[in-house]
Design an enzyme around this catalytic site. Structure first.
Site, mmCIF file in Angstrom:
data_model
loop_
_atom_site.group_PDB
_atom_site.id
_atom_site.type_symbol
_atom_site.label_atom_id
_atom_site.label_comp_id
_atom_site.label_asym_id
_atom_site.label_seq_id
_atom_site.Cartn_x
_atom_site.Cartn_y
_atom_site.Cartn_z
ATOM 1 N N LEU A 125 98.039 9.329 -24.799
ATOM 2 C CA LEU A 125 98.353 7.930 -25.103
ATOM 3 C C LEU A 125 99.783 7.603 -24.665
ATOM 4 C CD1 LEU A 125 97.573 5.260 -26.652
ATOM 5 C CD2 LEU A 125 98.516 6.320 -28.709
ATOM 6 N N GLY A 131 106.378 5.323 -26.576
ATOM 7 C CA GLY A 131 105.748 6.216 -27.541
ATOM 8 C C GLY A 131 105.336 5.407 -28.749
ATOM 9 N N ILE A 335 118.445 29.317 -48.768
ATOM 10 C CA ILE A 335 118.158 30.407 -49.708
ATOM 11 C C ILE A 335 118.339 31.762 -49.015
ATOM 12 C CG2 ILE A 335 116.271 31.531 -51.005
ATOM 13 C CD1 ILE A 335 115.226 28.593 -51.532
ATOM 14 N N HIS A 336 117.950 31.829 -47.746
ATOM 15 C CA HIS A 336 118.065 33.083 -47.002
ATOM 16 C C HIS A 336 119.492 33.370 -46.529
ATOM 17 C CE1 HIS A 336 113.684 32.836 -46.841
ATOM 18 N NE2 HIS A 336 113.628 34.018 -46.272
ATOM 19 N N GLU A 361 102.699 11.696 -33.571
ATOM 20 C CA GLU A 361 101.637 10.902 -34.224
ATOM 21 C C GLU A 361 102.241 9.756 -35.032
ATOM 22 O OE1 GLU A 361 97.995 12.529 -35.206
ATOM 23 O OE2 GLU A 361 98.187 14.201 -33.801
ATOM 24 N N SER A 364 108.558 8.459 -38.487
ATOM 25 C CA SER A 364 108.630 7.996 -39.892
ATOM 26 C C SER A 364 108.809 6.478 -39.937
ATOM 27 C CB SER A 364 109.808 8.661 -40.605
ATOM 28 O OG SER A 364 109.514 10.015 -40.830
ATOM 29 N N GLU A 365 109.542 5.954 -38.958
ATOM 30 C CA GLU A 365 109.802 4.499 -38.951
ATOM 31 C C GLU A 365 108.495 3.748 -38.683
ATOM 32 O OE1 GLU A 365 111.727 6.896 -37.387
ATOM 33 O OE2 GLU A 365 113.100 6.779 -39.084
HETATM 34 N N1 CAA Z 1 92.661 0.704 -37.337
HETATM 35 C C1 CAA Z 1 91.952 -0.202 -36.615
HETATM 36 N N2 CAA Z 1 92.521 -1.192 -35.895
HETATM 37 C C2 CAA Z 1 93.870 -1.254 -35.908
HETATM 38 C C3 CAA Z 1 94.674 -0.355 -36.634
HETATM 39 C C4 CAA Z 1 94.012 0.668 -37.372
HETATM 40 N N3 CAA Z 1 94.703 1.570 -38.083
HETATM 41 N N4 CAA Z 1 95.967 -0.677 -36.462
HETATM 42 C C5 CAA Z 1 95.998 -1.753 -35.651
HETATM 43 N N5 CAA Z 1 94.727 -2.099 -35.320
HETATM 44 C C6 CAA Z 1 94.302 -3.232 -34.500
HETATM 45 C C7 CAA Z 1 94.837 -4.526 -35.108
HETATM 46 O O1 CAA Z 1 93.945 -5.030 -36.088
HETATM 47 C C8 CAA Z 1 94.919 -5.425 -33.902
HETATM 48 O O2 CAA Z 1 93.621 -5.943 -33.624
HETATM 49 P P1 CAA Z 1 93.385 -7.467 -33.118
HETATM 50 O O3 CAA Z 1 94.072 -7.543 -31.788
HETATM 51 O O4 CAA Z 1 91.914 -7.577 -33.059
HETATM 52 O O5 CAA Z 1 94.043 -8.325 -34.161
HETATM 53 C C9 CAA Z 1 95.286 -4.481 -32.775
HETATM 54 O O6 CAA Z 1 94.906 -3.173 -33.205
HETATM 55 C C10 CAA Z 1 96.773 -4.499 -32.462
HETATM 56 O O7 CAA Z 1 97.440 -4.111 -33.660
HETATM 57 P P2 CAA Z 1 98.962 -4.441 -33.972
HETATM 58 O O8 CAA Z 1 99.207 -5.890 -33.698
HETATM 59 O O9 CAA Z 1 99.283 -3.901 -35.301
HETATM 60 O O10 CAA Z 1 99.698 -3.602 -32.828
HETATM 61 P P3 CAA Z 1 101.244 -3.349 -32.563
HETATM 62 O O11 CAA Z 1 101.464 -3.356 -31.114
HETATM 63 O O12 CAA Z 1 102.087 -4.208 -33.443
HETATM 64 O O13 CAA Z 1 101.463 -1.787 -32.942
HETATM 65 C C11 CAA Z 1 101.737 0.208 -34.203
HETATM 66 C C12 CAA Z 1 101.024 -1.155 -34.015
HETATM 67 C C13 CAA Z 1 101.345 0.618 -35.601
HETATM 68 C C14 CAA Z 1 103.230 0.173 -34.055
HETATM 69 C C15 CAA Z 1 101.127 1.208 -33.158
HETATM 70 O O14 CAA Z 1 101.564 0.913 -31.853
HETATM 71 C C16 CAA Z 1 101.447 2.658 -33.469
HETATM 72 O O15 CAA Z 1 100.814 3.281 -34.328
HETATM 73 N N6 CAA Z 1 102.420 3.243 -32.737
HETATM 74 C C17 CAA Z 1 102.701 4.656 -32.829
HETATM 75 C C18 CAA Z 1 101.902 5.392 -31.773
HETATM 76 C C19 CAA Z 1 101.738 6.830 -32.112
HETATM 77 O O16 CAA Z 1 101.531 7.230 -33.251
HETATM 78 N N7 CAA Z 1 101.749 7.662 -31.068
HETATM 79 C C20 CAA Z 1 101.510 9.054 -31.238
HETATM 80 C C21 CAA Z 1 101.155 9.667 -29.934
HETATM 81 S S1 CAA Z 1 99.826 10.764 -30.026
HETATM 82 C C22 CAA Z 1 100.408 12.258 -30.525
HETATM 83 O O17 CAA Z 1 101.526 12.418 -30.949
HETATM 84 C C23 CAA Z 1 99.352 13.332 -30.449
HETATM 85 C C24 CAA Z 1 99.841 14.703 -30.174
HETATM 86 O O18 CAA Z 1 99.703 15.197 -29.073
HETATM 87 C C25 CAA Z 1 100.361 15.544 -31.268
#
Ligand code: CAA
Length: 381
Positions: A125, A131, A335-336, A361, A364-365
């Protein structure tokens, strides 16, 4: 809410604990030093059902549910965080394809993931420029007569160098609604793998950049509907955050156990250091924080298992558990004393491994942003 593990959940936990203690933990230091995990070990985990804990039996999974998944993840992470992140991402991909795949996609890809044939799954993603703001991704997917053609770059891809099955997000038109998800097989022509990142922690797990150059995949490899990809990513991340919260609990439990062992053995001023109140308070705080994080994590998992909304609870669990884990591992080093700063004792690795949990994933923010949106929405309903 009853959070007592059922007999089936208990047996998955026992199975994961035994395997983690006997097969994974003895290799954890080598995973960190050699920056690799053996494929044989990952395949053994798959043969026990650990790569598809919440995937139904008919697709080759353990069919044990979201709570069992959290319990198993805690056990694996307590032994080796690097191994647990491979398990987390593979389960996440298998669950996503199980839920949104066509019959043909499910039959083709889920058994490969959960049986270990694919070695691991990858979740592509993030991109070099985005990110947290996942909707800003630029990788494109263009529909041709008989294929989708992917172009662009992905960043921080766990297991990206060897994952046999990847879920890749790409733009099929403008805006958050213009993002679609695709299944891409590892080593596909047009898919290039970058050099492994030299990370602070989780050094056993592979993290790479991926580049797609005219990477043509079958039209049938669109996952879910065109334009629904962003929602699929958010849904997958809700579940993924329970996995990272569980991972944080596992690493913290390992740090607590190592600290108790050390505090009972180490003597200073004619006493075991465990007899000093300063050390006892550190241990009491870690144990209390860990219990709180486990409860939040299991609450999120139980809502998921019941089919109830759990976005807020997963983010709360991930936020609390990841911040707690870093604090706890830091105290474990304290502790260590000096021994906590060398790799003869595992706590320095736990501290390095825990650090990423407040980043990946969703930082925190971002968890706070998700929680705030959910609580404000609930209040105005
Ligand atoms: N479930 C279902 N739908 C969801 C949802 C959820 N939890 N969250 C949002 N949506 C939907 C919304 O309802 C919205 O739908 P509509 O367009 O139909 O209204 C659409 O998605 C857009 O949502 P937002 O307006 O909330 O989107 P946004 O651009 O404001 O961003 C965010 C939301 C929460 C900041 C999101 O971008 C986010 O979670 N960012 C962090 C990304 C992340 O965690 N990346 C991790 C990378 S993967 C990884 O780390 C894996 C690894 O390898 C270890």
């Amino acid at each position: 809410m009853d959070l007592t593990a059922s007999d089936a959940q208990q047996s998955i936990r026992e199975l994961a604990r035994k395997f983690a203690r006997e097969r994974i933990e003895p290799r954890a230091r080598a995973h960190d030093r050699e920056e690799r995990i053996s494929f044989e070990l990952l395949k053994e985990m798959a043969s026990l059902g650990l790569m598809g804990v919440n995937v139904p039996h008919e697709l080759g999974g353990a069919g044990a549910g979201a709570i069992a998944y959290a319990l198993a993840m805690i056990e694996v992470a307590a032994a080796c965080a690097s191994t647990s992140v491979v398990m987390a991402v593979t389960n996440m991909c298998a669950e996503l394809i199980t839920r949104f795949g066509t019959q043909a996609q499910k039959a083709k890809y889920v058994p490969r993931l959960v049986s270990g044939e694919a070695i691991a799954g990858a979740f592509a993603l993030s991109e070099p420029h985005c990110g947290s703001d996942a909707a800003a991704l630029k990788t494109s997917a263009e529909r041709r007569l008989d294929s989708w053609v992917l172009n662009g770059s992905k960043q921080w891809i766990t297991s990206g160098a060897y994952a046999g099955v990847m879920v890749v997000w790409a733009r099929t038109s403008g805006g958050a609604r213009g993002i679609s998800a695709f299944i891409v097989e590892g080593k596909h022509p047009g898919l290039h793998v970058g050099k492994p990142e030299d990370k602070m922690g989780l050094r056993g797990s592979n993290t790479v950049a991926l580049t797609f150059e005219d990477c043509a995949i079958p039209l049938d490899n669109l996952l879910g509907q065109e334009g629904d990809g962003f929602k699929l990513a958010m849904i997958a991340l809700d579940g993924g955050r329970i996995g990272i919260a569980s991972q944080a609990c596992g690493v913290t439990r390992a740090a607590l156990e190592a600290s108790i062992r050390y505090a009972r053995d180490r003597r200073a001023f004619d006493r075991r250091i465990a007899d000093f109140q300063a050390i006892q308070w550190f241990l009491a705080n870690i144990a209390t924080d860990l219990s709180a994080a486990e409860l939040l994590t299991l609450r999120a998992a139980s809502l998921k298992e019941a089919g109830a909304p759990f976005t807020r609870e997963a983010s709360m669990a991930k936020l609390l558990a990841s911040e707690m884990a870093y604090r706890a591992c830091d105290k474990a080093v304290q502790i260590h004393g000096g021994y906590g700063y060398i790799d003869e004792f595992p706590v320095e690795r736990y501290l390095r491994d825990a650090r990423v949990q407040t980043l990946y994933e969703g930082t925190s923010e971002i968890q706070r942003l998700v929680i705030a949106r959910e609580v404000i929405k609930a209040h105005s309903a």
